[in-house]
Design an enzyme around this catalytic site. Structure first.
Site, PDB file in Angstrom:
ATOM      1  N   HIS A 116     -33.692  26.579 -46.998  1.00 59.07           N
ATOM      2  CA  HIS A 116     -33.422  27.236 -48.276  1.00 59.07           C
ATOM      3  C   HIS A 116     -34.651  28.004 -48.765  1.00 59.07           C
ATOM      4  O   HIS A 116     -35.769  27.775 -48.304  1.00 59.07           O
ATOM      5  CB  HIS A 116     -33.019  26.181 -49.310  1.00 59.07           C
ATOM      6  N   ARG A 166     -38.620  29.423 -63.095  1.00 60.17           N
ATOM      7  CA  ARG A 166     -38.291  29.975 -61.778  1.00 60.17           C
ATOM      8  C   ARG A 166     -39.530  30.359 -60.978  1.00 60.17           C
ATOM      9  O   ARG A 166     -39.530  30.267 -59.753  1.00 60.17           O
ATOM     10  CB  ARG A 166     -37.400  31.223 -61.923  1.00 60.17           C
ATOM     11  N   ARG A 167     -40.559  30.811 -61.646  1.00 62.85           N
ATOM     12  CA  ARG A 167     -41.657  31.454 -60.933  1.00 62.85           C
ATOM     13  C   ARG A 167     -43.035  30.828 -61.153  1.00 62.85           C
ATOM     14  O   ARG A 167     -44.021  31.343 -60.674  1.00 62.85           O
ATOM     15  CB  ARG A 167     -41.713  32.951 -61.304  1.00 62.85           C
ATOM     16  N   GLU A 214     -32.847  22.430 -50.780  1.00 57.72           N
ATOM     17  CA  GLU A 214     -33.338  23.368 -51.787  1.00 57.72           C
ATOM     18  C   GLU A 214     -33.987  22.614 -52.941  1.00 57.72           C
ATOM     19  O   GLU A 214     -33.732  21.418 -53.157  1.00 57.72           O
ATOM     20  CB  GLU A 214     -32.155  24.227 -52.289  1.00 57.72           C
ATOM     21  N   THR A 216     -28.317  26.997 -57.901  1.00 53.01           N
ATOM     22  CA  THR A 216     -27.561  26.188 -56.954  1.00 53.01           C
ATOM     23  C   THR A 216     -28.195  24.827 -56.699  1.00 53.01           C
ATOM     24  O   THR A 216     -27.538  23.795 -56.814  1.00 53.01           O
ATOM     25  CB  THR A 216     -27.404  26.936 -55.611  1.00 53.01           C
ATOM     26  N   GLY A 217     -29.472  24.816 -56.333  1.00 50.69           N
ATOM     27  CA  GLY A 217     -30.157  23.544 -56.108  1.00 50.69           C
ATOM     28  C   GLY A 217     -29.464  22.684 -55.065  1.00 50.69           C
ATOM     29  O   GLY A 217     -29.171  23.138 -53.964  1.00 50.69           O
ATOM     30  N   ASN A 267     -24.851  32.029 -54.772  1.00 48.61           N
ATOM     31  CA  ASN A 267     -25.767  33.185 -54.775  1.00 48.61           C
ATOM     32  C   ASN A 267     -25.015  34.395 -55.321  1.00 48.61           C
ATOM     33  O   ASN A 267     -25.531  35.141 -56.158  1.00 48.61           O
ATOM     34  CB  ASN A 267     -26.251  33.532 -53.367  1.00 48.61           C
ATOM     35  N   GLU A 318     -21.693  31.160 -51.974  1.00 45.58           N
ATOM     36  CA  GLU A 318     -20.778  31.550 -53.063  1.00 45.58           C
ATOM     37  C   GLU A 318     -21.500  31.559 -54.413  1.00 45.58           C
ATOM     38  O   GLU A 318     -21.215  32.379 -55.271  1.00 45.58           O
ATOM     39  CB  GLU A 318     -19.591  30.578 -53.083  1.00 45.58           C
ATOM     40  N   ASN A 354     -36.615  27.907 -51.381  1.00 42.62           N
ATOM     41  CA  ASN A 354     -37.801  27.217 -51.881  1.00 42.62           C
ATOM     42  C   ASN A 354     -38.352  26.185 -50.916  1.00 42.62           C
ATOM     43  O   ASN A 354     -39.571  26.005 -50.826  1.00 42.62           O
ATOM     44  CB  ASN A 354     -37.513  26.592 -53.248  1.00 42.62           C
ATOM     45  N   ARG A 412     -33.692  31.293 -43.718  1.00 41.03           N
ATOM     46  CA  ARG A 412     -32.973  30.923 -44.932  1.00 41.03           C
ATOM     47  C   ARG A 412     -31.485  31.123 -44.693  1.00 41.03           C
ATOM     48  O   ARG A 412     -31.061  32.072 -44.027  1.00 41.03           O
ATOM     49  CB  ARG A 412     -33.441  31.796 -46.106  1.00 41.03           C
ATOM     50  N   HIS A 413     -30.680  30.222 -45.251  1.00 40.16           N
ATOM     51  CA  HIS A 413     -29.229  30.323 -45.089  1.00 40.16           C
ATOM     52  C   HIS A 413     -28.696  31.670 -45.567  1.00 40.16           C
ATOM     53  O   HIS A 413     -29.304  32.349 -46.404  1.00 40.16           O
ATOM     54  CB  HIS A 413     -28.525  29.194 -45.848  1.00 40.16           C
ATOM     55  N   ARG A 472     -24.506  24.846 -46.551  1.00 39.46           N
ATOM     56  CA  ARG A 472     -24.788  26.269 -46.364  1.00 39.46           C
ATOM     57  C   ARG A 472     -25.883  26.494 -45.327  1.00 39.46           C
ATOM     58  O   ARG A 472     -25.837  27.476 -44.581  1.00 39.46           O
ATOM     59  CB  ARG A 472     -25.131  26.949 -47.697  1.00 39.46           C
TER      60      ARG A 472
END
Length: 206
Positions: free
Chosen positions: A158, A115-116, A88, A22-23, A16, A14, A160, A9-10, A61
């Site tokens: 990313h 989110r989850r 992402e 971010t997407g 984060n 900024e 996800n 993962r990256h 990123r």
């Protein structure tokens, strides 16, 4: 024949740092994110790993994280394939919104669901299931054949998009993958069988 696949993962971006959704937006890496990427490269170098081909997303990123890793490995100029299939998850209307502000606006429970949950997308965006539906066909058609052919492969992407890959590789259920946190800048080293199944996994997060 070696079947090596490394996922990373990256490093911290900024957005984060600012706790924003971010997407598909394209903020750069923070100083911490740059350091995380270099550290990831150092960990792979310590394991004496090298690569034949790299894959990354269409977002800077992830691309810059990969670039820094390859610099640490002395592999600048490695063949690199960029594709938005590895982008992402698209957060739709939540993109650019502070996560705390989103909870105030939509309620803690609703934001948690977006989110989850595995298959409930935020307004105008993608669920993890939808993200997997673009990531996994790309993995199966473009990345896995390279690994099976004996190419040593690194994928920088990313949280996800990599969750979708981890779910596939490790045979995790939707509930299991949603509980899996992928640290920024922490490589996961998979060694696969001739059939593409996981023979061993080594998580290099601290």
């Amino acid at each position: 024949m070696e079947h090596l696949l490394v996922l990373v993962r990256h490093g911290q971006s900024e957005w984060n740092l600012k706790n924003l959704f971010t997407g598909w937006k394209d903020p750069g890496l923070t100083e911490k994110g740059i350091a995380e990427a270099r550290a990831a490269g150092g960990k792979l170098r310590d394991l004496k790993l090298a690569f034949d081909i790299a894959f990354t997303s269409d977002l800077s990123r992830a691309q810059n994280t990969l670039k820094l890793i390859l610099e640490e490995l002395g592999q600048e100029g490695l063949e690199t394939v960029r594709d938005q299939a590895l982008n992402e998850r698209d957060y739709g209307d939540l993109t650019g919104m502070n996560k705390d502000e989103a909870r105030e606006k939509f309620g803690e429970e609703q934001v948690h669901v977006w989110r989850r949950s595995f298959d409930v997308p935020p307004p105008g965006g993608e669920s993890l299931k939808m993200t997997a539906e673009r990531v996994l066909p790309y993995y199966r058609s473009e990345i896995l054949p390279q690994v099976i052919a004996g190419k040593r492969v690194i994928v920088a992407a990313h949280g996800n998009s990599l969750r979708a890959l981890v779910m596939e590789l490790e045979g995790l259920s939707p509930d299991e993958i949603l509980k899996r946190e992928l640290a920024t800048g922490a490589p996961i080293v998979y060694r696969l069988t001739d059939e593409g199944k996981v023979a061993s996994v080594q998580d290099l997060s601290d």
